[in-house]
Design a protein around this motif. Structure first.
Motif, short mmCIF file in Angstrom:
data_model
loop_
_atom_site.label_atom_id
_atom_site.label_comp_id
_atom_site.label_asym_id
_atom_site.label_seq_id
_atom_site.Cartn_x
_atom_site.Cartn_y
_atom_site.Cartn_z
N ASP A 1 0.83 -1.20 0.00
CA ASP A 1 0.00 0.00 0.00
C ASP A 1 0.87 1.25 0.00
N ALA A 2 1.94 1.23 0.79
CA ALA A 2 2.83 2.39 0.86
C ALA A 2 3.55 2.59 -0.48
N ILE A 3 3.95 1.50 -1.13
CA ILE A 3 4.64 1.60 -2.42
C ILE A 3 3.68 2.10 -3.50
N ILE A 4 2.45 1.60 -3.47
CA ILE A 4 1.45 2.07 -4.43
C ILE A 4 1.24 3.56 -4.26
N ALA A 5 1.13 4.03 -3.03
CA ALA A 5 0.92 5.46 -2.77
C ALA A 5 2.11 6.27 -3.28
N LEU A 6 3.31 5.76 -3.09
CA LEU A 6 4.52 6.44 -3.53
C LEU A 6 4.50 6.68 -5.04
N PHE A 7 4.19 5.65 -5.83
CA PHE A 7 4.19 5.81 -7.28
C PHE A 7 2.98 6.60 -7.77
N SER A 8 1.84 6.42 -7.12
CA SER A 8 0.64 7.16 -7.51
C SER A 8 0.84 8.65 -7.34
N GLU A 9 1.48 9.04 -6.26
CA GLU A 9 1.74 10.47 -6.02
C GLU A 9 2.60 11.09 -7.11
N ARG A 10 3.43 10.28 -7.75
CA ARG A 10 4.29 10.77 -8.83
C ARG A 10 3.63 10.66 -10.19
N GLY A 11 2.40 10.19 -10.24
CA GLY A 11 1.63 10.21 -11.47
C GLY A 11 1.81 9.00 -12.37
N TYR A 12 2.40 7.93 -11.87
CA TYR A 12 2.61 6.74 -12.71
C TYR A 12 1.37 5.86 -12.75
N LYS A 13 1.08 5.29 -13.92
CA LYS A 13 0.09 4.23 -13.99
C LYS A 13 0.70 2.99 -13.34
N LEU A 14 -0.16 2.19 -12.71
CA LEU A 14 0.34 1.03 -11.98
C LEU A 14 -0.39 -0.24 -12.39
N SER A 15 0.37 -1.31 -12.48
CA SER A 15 -0.19 -2.65 -12.68
C SER A 15 0.54 -3.61 -11.76
N GLY A 16 -0.07 -4.77 -11.56
CA GLY A 16 0.55 -5.78 -10.72
C GLY A 16 1.32 -6.80 -11.53
N GLY A 17 2.29 -7.41 -10.89
CA GLY A 17 3.07 -8.46 -11.54
C GLY A 17 3.20 -9.67 -10.63
N ILE A 18 3.23 -10.84 -11.22
CA ILE A 18 3.44 -12.10 -10.49
C ILE A 18 4.48 -12.90 -11.25
N THR A 19 5.50 -13.38 -10.55
CA THR A 19 6.45 -14.31 -11.15
C THR A 19 6.32 -15.65 -10.43
N THR A 20 5.84 -16.63 -11.15
CA THR A 20 5.57 -17.95 -10.55
C THR A 20 6.86 -18.75 -10.48
N ALA A 21 7.80 -18.25 -9.69
CA ALA A 21 9.09 -18.92 -9.51
C ALA A 21 9.27 -19.31 -8.06
N THR A 22 10.08 -20.32 -7.85
CA THR A 22 10.37 -20.79 -6.50
C THR A 22 11.87 -21.01 -6.37
N ALA A 23 12.35 -21.13 -5.17
CA ALA A 23 13.78 -21.32 -4.93
C ALA A 23 14.15 -22.80 -5.01
#
Length: 559
Positions: free
Chosen positions: A58-80
């Protein structure tokens, strides 16, 4: 959009977001933005067993939103701890985790992208049992289709019914089926696709990808899912500065709507790479708006469903490095007047009948020696040749059709090893050949079938040897393709054509090069980029001389 004719994006991996404070992330995005105009950021919620908790996200989303960036989510289905980080999709715990991650990500974002670790190479006891008597590709294709429909998409839609779910396909398209990527069935299942255009260093990496892939694969994806190829994604791993910028060039030449630069910590940490991409985008933004839709010689990369590796893997990408503009299709291009086919087309059981349809309509079909050999026993009815097991190594070539004026002998920079192709003299004609002391070895054979022309193109044992063929051999091939623009030069020059009489010449060479450009119809050429009279010289109304700087490009328009 900060650029007028395309948008730009970057990606923030989960490990980076986990390890850095919001203050550091803010500093990094501000640093990257000094060099390139970014529109959008994909924020990754999960990768390699790292899940970003809600409070921090939520804090990261707010950070980028305040700077005017469009945002999308990403998922990487990787494991160690697995080969390439691939997950086991037969594991109940993994399936449960992926459902939870998909739901969580779609709660946060109205668009979710799956990064290209979505494949599987697992051969654990459970996978072996579930596979049964099927080949690995058939099993994995069905398995990932199930995960896509019943876990990823289902849970994303449960969290947000109107979510836009994107699957990013990697650059290694000739191996997709073996690892479960199903271009045919997965593409309509997801709302959009995204394309890996990273080709990196050409000499010291194991994937054996020619640079032209950065253009070719987005065009294939556009023809698989028209209007829904979200963008092209390249990175700077194993890249020189020149490698990096050429990936950006070709991704943009293909008309990808969004240019994805992976990833945020690299953009901020290696600013000279970022600045180079930004300078290119600044220069090319007004130019890209003057280009029409990409067009080229039709070629066929059929969908595949089984473990059937071919001997001419990624050959189209090597052919594209020879000044031949290509337009790839996942279905046979029945209406195309000229078609080029590599061994990939052998996956289509009806390919010979489809070739005959083109020939009977007066078209031309070019097949490689690898495809002809793969179709042994099926293709000889068009005309018979024999791809022998004999090998020839030479640096001497002939390219004027062996007419009465028997000249035009050339030497290649290095020795080239070829399969020897046997044929019936006068039933078909040899257009160019490799030469030994007292023997000729066909490079390009031509014959007729009904109203059409059929060609067999000999491919060297190592496909990158195509770059070393003499100018005359390559020009002989180009002259038979009936292009609006034909180049007279050696390999390592790219030609990109568009439907509004514009075209791009791209050098992949490390040296300056002077080439000749032949126009099919008389035209005045306008130079949209370059150095005026230093770059372009008119010889006749249909012949121009062009000077290309190493690694650079020129954009021209026929009037």
């Amino acid at each position: 959009m900060q650029y007028n004719n395309f948008s730009t994006a970057t990606y923030a991996p989960a490990g980076y977001l986990q390890d850095n404070s919001t203050e550091q992330i803010a500093s990094d995005i501000d640093k990257a933005a000094k060099y390139v105009k970014l529109d959008k950021v994909y924020l990754e919620t999960f990768r390699a067993d790292i899940l970003i908790e809600r409070e921090k996200m939520d804090a990261i989303i707010a950070l980028f939103s305040e700077r005017g960036y469009k945002l999308s989510g990403g998922i990487t289905t990787a494991t160690a701890g697995t080969l390439m980080g691939a997950m086991c999709y037969t594991c109940p715990e993994t399936r449960k985790l992926l459902g939870e991650v998909a739901y969580y990500t779609a709660e946060l974002f109205d668009e979710v992208m799956l990064d290209d670790f979505y494949f599987t190479n697992c051969r654990c006891e459970a996978c072996i049992k579930a596979k049964g008597d099927r080949d690995w590709a058939s099993f994995r294709l069905e398995l990932i289709n199930d995960v896509s429909e019943n876990i990823i998409i289902k849970n994303c839609r449960a969290a947000r019914p109107d979510v836009n779910v994107i699957i990013k396909f990697p650059n290694w398209y000739e191996s997709f089926a073996s690892c479960g990527y199903n271009l045919h069935q997965a593409s309509p299942m997801f709302d959009m696709v995204y394309t890996g255009t990273e080709t990196r260093d050409q000499s010291y990496t194991q994937q054996n990808l020619a640079r032209y892939l950065s253009y070719f694969l987005p065009r294939l994806m556009e023809n698989i899912k028209p209007g829904k190829n979200g963008g092209g994604w390249y990175d700077l791993f194993e890249c020189s500065l020149e490698d990096y910028v050429q990936q950006a060039y070709l991704t943009l030449f293909s008309k990808c709507k969004e240019q994805m630069m992976f990833c945020l910590p690299l953009l901020s940490g290696l600013p000279f790479y970022t600045a180079a991409a930004g300078a290119f985008y600044d220069e090319f933004d007004p130019i890209i708006g003057q280009l029409g839709n990409p067009v080229g010689i039709a070629c066929y990369e059929p969908y595949h469903y089984a473990d059937n590796p071919i001997g001419e893997r990624h050959l189209y990408d090597f052919l594209g490095m020879l000044g031949i503009p290509l337009e790839p299709y996942p279905e046979y291009p029945t209406s195309a007047p000229v078609v080029i086919l590599t061994e990939a087309a052998s996956r289509d059981e009806k390919i010979v009948d489809k070739m005959k349809t083109t020939l009977k309509s007066g078209g031309s079909v070019f097949v490689t020696s690898g495809l002809y050999k793969a179709l042994k026993g099926k293709i000889e009815d068009i005309f018979p040749v024999f791809i022998t097991d004999k090998k020839v190594t030479t640096n001497k070539f002939k390219s004027n059709g062996f007419g009465m004026n028997n000249g035009a002998f050339e030497t290649s920079r290095v020795d080239i090893t070829l399969p020897h192709v046997d044929y019936n003299t006068n039933d078909v004609w040899m257009m160019s050949a490799g030469m030994t002391s007292h023997y000729s070895h066909p490079m390009l054979l031509c014959g007729t079938y009904d109203k059409g022309k059929f060609y067999v193109l000999t491919i060297p044992d190592s496909p990158d040897s195509l770059y070393d063929l003499p100018s005359g051999v390559l020009t002989c091939l180009r002259n038979e393709l009936d292009l609006p623009v034909t180049l007279e030069c050696g390999g390592g020059i790219g030609l990109f054509t568009y439907d509004n009489n514009t075209f791009i010449l791209q050098s992949f060479l490390t040296r300056p090069e002077k080439i000749r450009v032949h126009l099919k119809t008389p035209s005045e050429l306008d130079l949209l980029t370059g150095f005026g009279r230093y770059s372009l010289k008119k010889i006749t109304d249909t012949l121009y001389e062009v000077f290309l700087q190493p690694g650079r490009n020129l954009v021209l328009k026929m009037n």
